[in-house]
Design a protein around this motif. Structure first.
Motif, PDB file in Angstrom:
ATOM      1  N   ASN A  72     -25.282 -26.959  21.363  1.00  6.93           N
ATOM      2  CA  ASN A  72     -26.008 -27.295  20.139  1.00  6.93           C
ATOM      3  C   ASN A  72     -26.577 -26.059  19.442  1.00  6.93           C
ATOM      4  OD1 ASN A  72     -27.778 -27.444  22.523  1.00  6.93           O
ATOM      5  ND2 ASN A  72     -29.401 -27.890  21.072  1.00  6.93           N
ATOM      6  N   CYS A  73     -26.646 -24.917  20.112  1.00  5.42           N
ATOM      7  CA  CYS A  73     -27.116 -23.675  19.490  1.00  5.42           C
ATOM      8  C   CYS A  73     -25.970 -22.755  19.062  1.00  5.42           C
ATOM      9  CB  CYS A  73     -28.043 -22.923  20.451  1.00  5.42           C
ATOM     10  SG  CYS A  73     -29.579 -23.776  20.815  1.00  5.42           S
ATOM     11  N   ASP A  74     -24.729 -23.192  19.222  1.00  3.32           N
ATOM     12  CA  ASP A  74     -23.566 -22.373  18.867  1.00  3.32           C
ATOM     13  C   ASP A  74     -23.069 -22.736  17.470  1.00  3.32           C
ATOM     14  OD1 ASP A  74     -23.516 -21.114  21.399  1.00  3.32           O
ATOM     15  OD2 ASP A  74     -22.372 -22.776  22.238  1.00  3.32           O
ATOM     16  N   CYS A  75     -22.489 -21.747  16.765  1.00  3.80           N
ATOM     17  CA  CYS A  75     -21.972 -22.002  15.424  1.00  3.80           C
ATOM     18  C   CYS A  75     -20.696 -21.200  15.180  1.00  3.80           C
ATOM     19  CB  CYS A  75     -23.029 -21.684  14.370  1.00  3.80           C
ATOM     20  SG  CYS A  75     -23.413 -19.932  14.226  1.00  3.80           S
ATOM     21  N   GLU A  76     -20.081 -21.447  14.042  1.00  5.25           N
ATOM     22  CA  GLU A  76     -18.812 -20.799  13.716  1.00  5.25           C
ATOM     23  C   GLU A  76     -18.926 -19.278  13.646  1.00  5.25           C
ATOM     24  OE1 GLU A  76     -17.007 -22.585  10.269  1.00  5.25           O
ATOM     25  OE2 GLU A  76     -17.214 -24.585  11.123  1.00  5.25           O
ATOM     26  N   TYR A 121     -27.451 -17.713  20.879  1.00  6.72           N
ATOM     27  CA  TYR A 121     -28.733 -17.925  20.224  1.00  6.72           C
ATOM     28  C   TYR A 121     -29.730 -18.549  21.193  1.00  6.72           C
ATOM     29  CZ  TYR A 121     -32.103 -19.685  16.776  1.00  6.72           C
ATOM     30  OH  TYR A 121     -33.236 -19.977  16.069  1.00  6.72           O
ATOM     31  N   HIS A 122     -30.988 -18.116  21.123  1.00  7.66           N
ATOM     32  CA  HIS A 122     -31.993 -18.629  22.059  1.00  7.66           C
ATOM     33  C   HIS A 122     -32.444 -20.044  21.717  1.00  7.66           C
ATOM     34  CE1 HIS A 122     -34.713 -17.180  18.915  1.00  7.66           C
ATOM     35  NE2 HIS A 122     -35.654 -17.900  19.464  1.00  7.66           N
ATOM     36  N   GLY A 123     -32.266 -20.473  20.480  1.00  6.07           N
ATOM     37  CA  GLY A 123     -32.664 -21.821  20.078  1.00  6.07           C
ATOM     38  C   GLY A 123     -34.123 -21.841  19.645  1.00  6.07           C
ATOM     39  N   ALA A 124     -34.392 -22.585  18.617  1.00  3.66           N
ATOM     40  CA  ALA A 124     -35.736 -22.612  18.024  1.00  3.66           C
ATOM     41  C   ALA A 124     -36.796 -23.170  18.975  1.00  3.66           C
ATOM     42  CB  ALA A 124     -35.710 -23.418  16.728  1.00  3.66           C
ATOM     43  N   ARG A 125     -36.392 -24.013  19.922  1.00  2.00           N
ATOM     44  CA  ARG A 125     -37.363 -24.608  20.850  1.00  2.00           C
ATOM     45  C   ARG A 125     -37.621 -23.746  22.077  1.00  2.00           C
ATOM     46  NH1 ARG A 125     -34.503 -30.380  21.220  1.00  2.00           N
ATOM     47  NH2 ARG A 125     -32.841 -28.918  21.660  1.00  2.00           N
ATOM     48  N   ASN A 126     -36.810 -22.718  22.268  1.00  2.00           N
ATOM     49  CA  ASN A 126     -36.893 -21.906  23.477  1.00  2.00           C
ATOM     50  C   ASN A 126     -37.603 -20.583  23.210  1.00  2.00           C
ATOM     51  OD1 ASN A 126     -35.296 -23.714  25.076  1.00  2.00           O
ATOM     52  ND2 ASN A 126     -33.492 -22.939  24.014  1.00  2.00           N
ATOM     53  N   ILE A 153     -18.905 -32.930  33.607  1.00  2.00           N
ATOM     54  CA  ILE A 153     -19.691 -31.704  33.814  1.00  2.00           C
ATOM     55  C   ILE A 153     -20.297 -31.274  32.481  1.00  2.00           C
ATOM     56  CG2 ILE A 153     -19.664 -29.329  34.671  1.00  2.00           C
ATOM     57  CD1 ILE A 153     -17.130 -30.048  36.256  1.00  2.00           C
ATOM     58  N   PHE A 154     -21.608 -31.088  32.489  1.00  2.00           N
ATOM     59  CA  PHE A 154     -22.326 -30.756  31.257  1.00  2.00           C
ATOM     60  C   PHE A 154     -23.465 -29.779  31.539  1.00  2.00           C
ATOM     61  CE2 PHE A 154     -24.726 -34.036  33.222  1.00  2.00           C
ATOM     62  CZ  PHE A 154     -26.028 -33.993  32.734  1.00  2.00           C
ATOM     63  N   GLY A 155     -24.024 -29.225  30.472  1.00  2.00           N
ATOM     64  CA  GLY A 155     -25.190 -28.345  30.560  1.00  2.00           C
ATOM     65  C   GLY A 155     -26.343 -28.972  29.791  1.00  2.00           C
ATOM     66  N   HIS A 156     -26.924 -28.229  28.871  1.00  2.00           N
ATOM     67  CA  HIS A 156     -27.905 -28.685  27.890  1.00  2.00           C
ATOM     68  C   HIS A 156     -29.291 -28.993  28.442  1.00  2.00           C
ATOM     69  CE1 HIS A 156     -29.263 -30.154  24.057  1.00  2.00           C
ATOM     70  NE2 HIS A 156     -29.440 -31.380  24.490  1.00  2.00           N
TER      71      HIS A 156
END
Length: 180
Positions: A72-76, A39-44, A123-126
């Motif tokens: 944070n943009c991933d879901c089940e 998902y691109h995310g609502a802020r992107n 190690i992280f992204g976000h």
């Protein structure tokens, strides 16, 4: 063992295809995905060639070589379509007598680092911003974003080999590196 790190795909088939080309050229053993797969995310903004179905197809073709964590943009629903798990908040890998703590960065981050042993690697992204530094006897690493880099950084990925972590642009040029 050679590890290939990407973060923040955000549904871009275009940038994922470029990253997969680098993965194959690097001859890495595993792909580590630090979240925000489809998902691109609502802020992107919508990224180039936004096509989550194509991203699913590409990622599933490498499922046996992927280690992934939830962004944070991933879901089940996303995990139901992918042939590898993505819903873990974090994962760990033992590498050269140290722990690599892998997470997206929206829960565990520089302000909320879990208890790690001296010399371990967080190690992280976000943030979509490459970062390589040693802080209080821990290594803090972010490979940046393959799709939506921020702060005028290039589109980047990470390579870990022989205890050297390199952040490279999508043309394969070294952008930053740290040795541990």
């Amino acid at each position: 063992m050679k590890l290939f790190f990407i973060s923040d795909i955000h549904g871009s088939a275009y940038y994922l295809a470029k990253a997969i080309e680098r993965f194959q050229e690097e001859k890495a053993d595993y792909i580590i995905i630090l979240g925000d797969h489809l998902y691109h995310g609502a802020r992107n903004p919508l990224p180039a060639e936004y096509n989550p179905k194509k991203v699913i197809e590409i990622l599933n073709s490498f499922a046996d070589r992927i280690i992934a964590v939830r962004g944070n943009c991933d879901c089940e629903v996303d995990e139901m379509l992918l042939n590898f798990p993505i819903m873990a908040t974090y994962s760990t890998i033992l590498y050269d007598n140290r722990r690599l703590f892998l997470t997206h960065g929206h829960i565990y981050n520089e302000k909320n680092v879990p208890k790690l042993k001296d010399g371990d690697v967080f190690i992280f992204g976000h943030t979509h911003i490459p970062q390589l530094e040693k802080k209080e006897n821990l290594y803090i690493i972010n490979p940046g974003s393959i799709t939506l880099p921020k702060d005028n950084n290039p589109h980047t990925y990470g390579i870990l080999e022989n205890s050297i972590f390199r952040v490279k642009d999508l043309e394969g040029n070294i952008y930053k590196e740290i040795n541990f």
